[in-house]
Enzyme design. Structure first.
Site, short mmCIF file in Angstrom:
data_model
loop_
_atom_site.label_atom_id
_atom_site.label_comp_id
_atom_site.label_asym_id
_atom_site.label_seq_id
_atom_site.Cartn_x
_atom_site.Cartn_y
_atom_site.Cartn_z
CB ALA A 79 -0.99 -0.17 1.38
CG ASN A 80 -0.14 4.61 -1.62
OD1 ASN A 80 -0.74 5.52 -1.23
ND2 ASN A 80 -0.33 3.88 -2.82
NE ARG A 81 4.87 7.62 4.50
CZ ARG A 81 5.27 7.00 5.68
NH1 ARG A 81 4.16 7.20 6.52
NH2 ARG A 81 6.56 6.64 6.06
CB ALA A 85 -1.52 7.38 -4.08
#
Ligand code: CTP
Ligand code: CA
Length: 232
Positions: free
Chosen positions: A33-35, A99
């Site tokens: 995943a990402n922020r 994102a």
């Protein structure tokens, strides 16, 4: 403080917005995943809806409620997000703020992956995900009249953003520096504020540091002004 009435200048338009991170499964218990918090994309969906647009919000996993009046399509992976976007067409406007994970695990495990004694590298091979922005920007009868992407960069912001705009074929890029501030406060990803540049065919505009709702309101106003001369 009472807010000024919002002009209904996007009435009759359909806007597709993506937001949030994607989750790319590794195995049944893990993912990449990402922020991204989804806040900027959700604010854009709300701002377009407030101006009268019908909005489809294709969102990766976030902890935000759907803005009132917006049709939320929850997805997990980049592949799901692309399919949901294609299913949402036709649209007059596409704002791709998600994102999107750049890579997915080529063969996600159907059972939990185990470490092997003496093997220092992870047993993972990664494959590049489809590019949703490039795909929706491709010329054709279903291309939205205005396609807007984001560029998340930690260096050479404007050069990379202008290059992304040309490479992907979108009309505008909202460029933001996602370097962590290093002072313990949240960065753009996860934070409340955003300092962006709008990159169009005509050049680059620096916007002041604004909260994400103000960025969204300003972008929605720009979109409405751009589409105004065309007939519905
Ligand atoms: N994007 C997309 N599909 C992908 C990757 C990115 O639609 N598979 C979109 C994002 O939603 C954003 C824009 O493309 O609107 C730019 O995303 P960004 O991550 O900045 O660019 P990338 O092309 O992925 O390049 P890199 O991360 O290597 O800088
Ligand atoms: Ca990327």
């Amino acid at each position: 403080l009472a807010r000024e009435p919002v002009p209904q200048d996007l009435a009759g338009r359909h806007a597709l917005v993506t937001a949030g991170p994607t989750h790319e499964p590794i195995d049944p218990v893990r993912y990449i995943a990402n922020r991204s918090s989804g806040r900027q994309g959700y604010a854009i969906a709300a701002a377009l809806s407030a101006r009268g647009a019908g909005v489809t919000l294709v969102s990766g996993p976030v902890s935000l409620p759907a803005p009132p009046g917006v049709a939320l399509v929850p997805v997990e992976t980049a592949s799901d997000m692309l399919a949901a976007c294609e299913a949402a067409l036709p649209a007059d406007i596409a704002v791709l703020a998600a994102a999107v994970g750049d890579w997915r695990v080529t063969h996600p495990g159907t059972a939990k992956l185990k470490k092997r004694p003496g093997q220092p590298a992870a047993p993972l091979s990664l494959t590049v995900n489809p590019d949703i922005l490039a795909s929706l920007s491709a010329p054709g009868p279903r291309r939205p009249a205005l396609v807007i992407g984001f560029a998340a960069e930690t260096e050479d912001l404007l050069a990379n953003a202008a290059d992304k705009r040309r490479r992907k074929g979108c009309d505008w890029i909202v460029a933001n520096d996602v370097s962590l501030p290093g002072d313990g406060s949240p960065g753009v990803m996860g934070g409340d504020r955003n300092q962006v540049h709008l990159v169009t065919a005509d050049g680059t505009e620096a916007w002041p540091s604004l909260d994400k709702r103000e960025v969204a309101d300003r972008l929605a106003a720009r979109i409405a002004a751009h589409l105004a001369p065309h007939s519905l």
